[in-house]
Design a protein around this motif. Structure first.
Motif, PDB file in Angstrom:
ATOM      1  N   THR A 128      83.990  48.142  30.294  1.00  0.00           N
ATOM      2  CA  THR A 128      85.107  48.407  29.383  1.00  0.00           C
ATOM      3  C   THR A 128      84.643  49.171  28.150  1.00  0.00           C
ATOM      4  N   VAL A 129      83.487  48.775  27.602  1.00  0.00           N
ATOM      5  CA  VAL A 129      82.951  49.457  26.422  1.00  0.00           C
ATOM      6  C   VAL A 129      82.603  50.905  26.750  1.00  0.00           C
ATOM      7  N   VAL A 130      81.941  51.133  27.891  1.00  0.00           N
ATOM      8  CA  VAL A 130      81.559  52.494  28.280  1.00  0.00           C
ATOM      9  C   VAL A 130      82.793  53.365  28.466  1.00  0.00           C
ATOM     10  N   LEU A 131      83.811  52.836  29.145  1.00  0.00           N
ATOM     11  CA  LEU A 131      85.037  53.608  29.344  1.00  0.00           C
ATOM     12  C   LEU A 131      85.731  53.887  28.010  1.00  0.00           C
ATOM     13  N   GLY A 132      85.686  52.923  27.086  1.00  0.00           N
ATOM     14  CA  GLY A 132      86.288  53.134  25.778  1.00  0.00           C
ATOM     15  C   GLY A 132      85.585  54.227  24.993  1.00  0.00           C
ATOM     16  N   ILE A 133      84.251  54.217  25.005  1.00  0.00           N
ATOM     17  CA  ILE A 133      83.481  55.255  24.308  1.00  0.00           C
ATOM     18  C   ILE A 133      83.721  56.614  24.960  1.00  0.00           C
ATOM     19  N   ALA A 134      83.748  56.631  26.310  1.00  0.00           N
ATOM     20  CA  ALA A 134      83.995  57.892  27.021  1.00  0.00           C
ATOM     21  C   ALA A 134      85.365  58.463  26.639  1.00  0.00           C
ATOM     22  N   ALA A 135      86.378  57.602  26.574  1.00  0.00           N
ATOM     23  CA  ALA A 135      87.711  58.064  26.187  1.00  0.00           C
ATOM     24  C   ALA A 135      87.714  58.583  24.754  1.00  0.00           C
ATOM     25  N   ALA A 136      86.937  57.935  23.880  1.00  0.00           N
ATOM     26  CA  ALA A 136      86.890  58.342  22.476  1.00  0.00           C
ATOM     27  C   ALA A 136      86.272  59.724  22.296  1.00  0.00           C
ATOM     28  N   ILE A 137      85.387  60.127  23.220  1.00  0.00           N
ATOM     29  CA  ILE A 137      84.743  61.436  23.080  1.00  0.00           C
ATOM     30  C   ILE A 137      85.389  62.488  23.983  1.00  0.00           C
ATOM     31  N   GLY A 138      86.548  62.131  24.568  1.00  0.00           N
ATOM     32  CA  GLY A 138      87.313  63.152  25.282  1.00  0.00           C
ATOM     33  C   GLY A 138      87.526  62.954  26.763  1.00  0.00           C
TER      34      GLY A 138
END
Length: 263
Positions: A128-138
């Motif tokens: 969940t954290v990785v997907l959240g960071i990925a979404a935050a960077i585009g």
């Protein structure tokens, strides 16, 4: 209560114990979650421009590589979180707490099951954290509702398999230090599969290995579901087969060693 009911109740008790440990040793939890995030940012912002151009032509760039690399980083998150489980199991075996559990009227398998369930929760948190960071960077996914449910099932299956394997590694290790190092090759397998570059770009021998190791079908199934294009039937069959075989192997080794050391 039936034997199954006792086993479930005791497993939930052991799960609560492991969750408390996750809070007590927060630095370990943050490390296993943070390492995949660091790799995501490193590959996207340092190598992503060049590698993305190779994937999508001159217009590919960093955005194309971000879309490609996320499934591989998610598999790193799975392997890294499970690696911490190996260390926790070895610490329990080394400190003698397992011997105390054996003298109590609890289901023997619940001691191991608690580790497995806690690790799966930690893996889902890391994903969940990785997907959240990925979404935050585009990063943007084309997955629909059915795809997300499919992804959840895939992650639970893979997490279950890898966790039992690392539980077996922790029980058979001679020391906690050995247990922390034994599962490290799992972190390398996404690099040696289709996680970071297409297997077609590899030398022949390396390509053969990449296509016939478990992380490649796991990554390809994840990539297809995240893209919203669906996963190929052959990849799904391989992914399930690998997960089932690894889970069975890890469980049998862990259970046999656990019983042997308690004899």
């Amino acid at each position: 209560m039936s034997t199954m009911s006792y086993a479930l109740t005791d497993s939930m008790t052991m799960l609560r114990r492991q969750i408390r440990h996750m809070g007590r040793y927060a630095s370990l939890t943050l490390m296993v979650i943070g390492i995949p995030v660091v790799f995501l940012l490193l590959f996207v912002y340092v190598f992503g421009g060049t590698l993305g151009d190779g994937l999508g032509g001159i217009t590919g760039g960093r955005a194309a590589y971000l879309a490609y690399v996320v499934p591989g980083v998610l598999m790193m998150a799975v392997a890294g979180s499970a690696q911490g489980t190996s260390l926790k199991v070895a610490m329990d075996m080394d400190e003698g707490i397992i011997d105390r559990f054996r003298t109590m009227a609890i289901s023997r398998v619940s001691v191991l099951t608690g580790h497995v369930l806690a690790s799966m929760i930690q893996i889902l948190l890391a994903i969940t954290v990785v997907l959240g960071i990925a979404a935050a960077i585009g990063y943007r996914t084309g997955a629909g509702v059915a795809d997300w449910f499919g992804l959840l099932g895939v992650f639970l299956l893979i997490s279950f398999a890898i966790t039992w394997l690392t539980v077996a590694a922790g029980i058979t290790a001679k020391s906690p230090e050995t247990a922390s190092n034994t599962p490290m090759p799992l972190m390398l397998l996404p690099f040696m599969g289709s996680g970071f570059v297409p297997t077609e770009s590899m030398p022949t021998a390396m390509q053969w290995f990449a296509e016939y190791q478990p992380f490649t079908p796991w990554i390809e199934v994840t990539r297809g579901l995240l893209d919203g294009t669906g996963a190929a039937g052959s990849d799904i069959a391989l992914a399930v087969s690998w997960a089932g075989a690894i889970a069975l192997f890890g469980y049998l080794v862990a259970r046999a060693e656990f019983d042997r050391r308690g004899a």
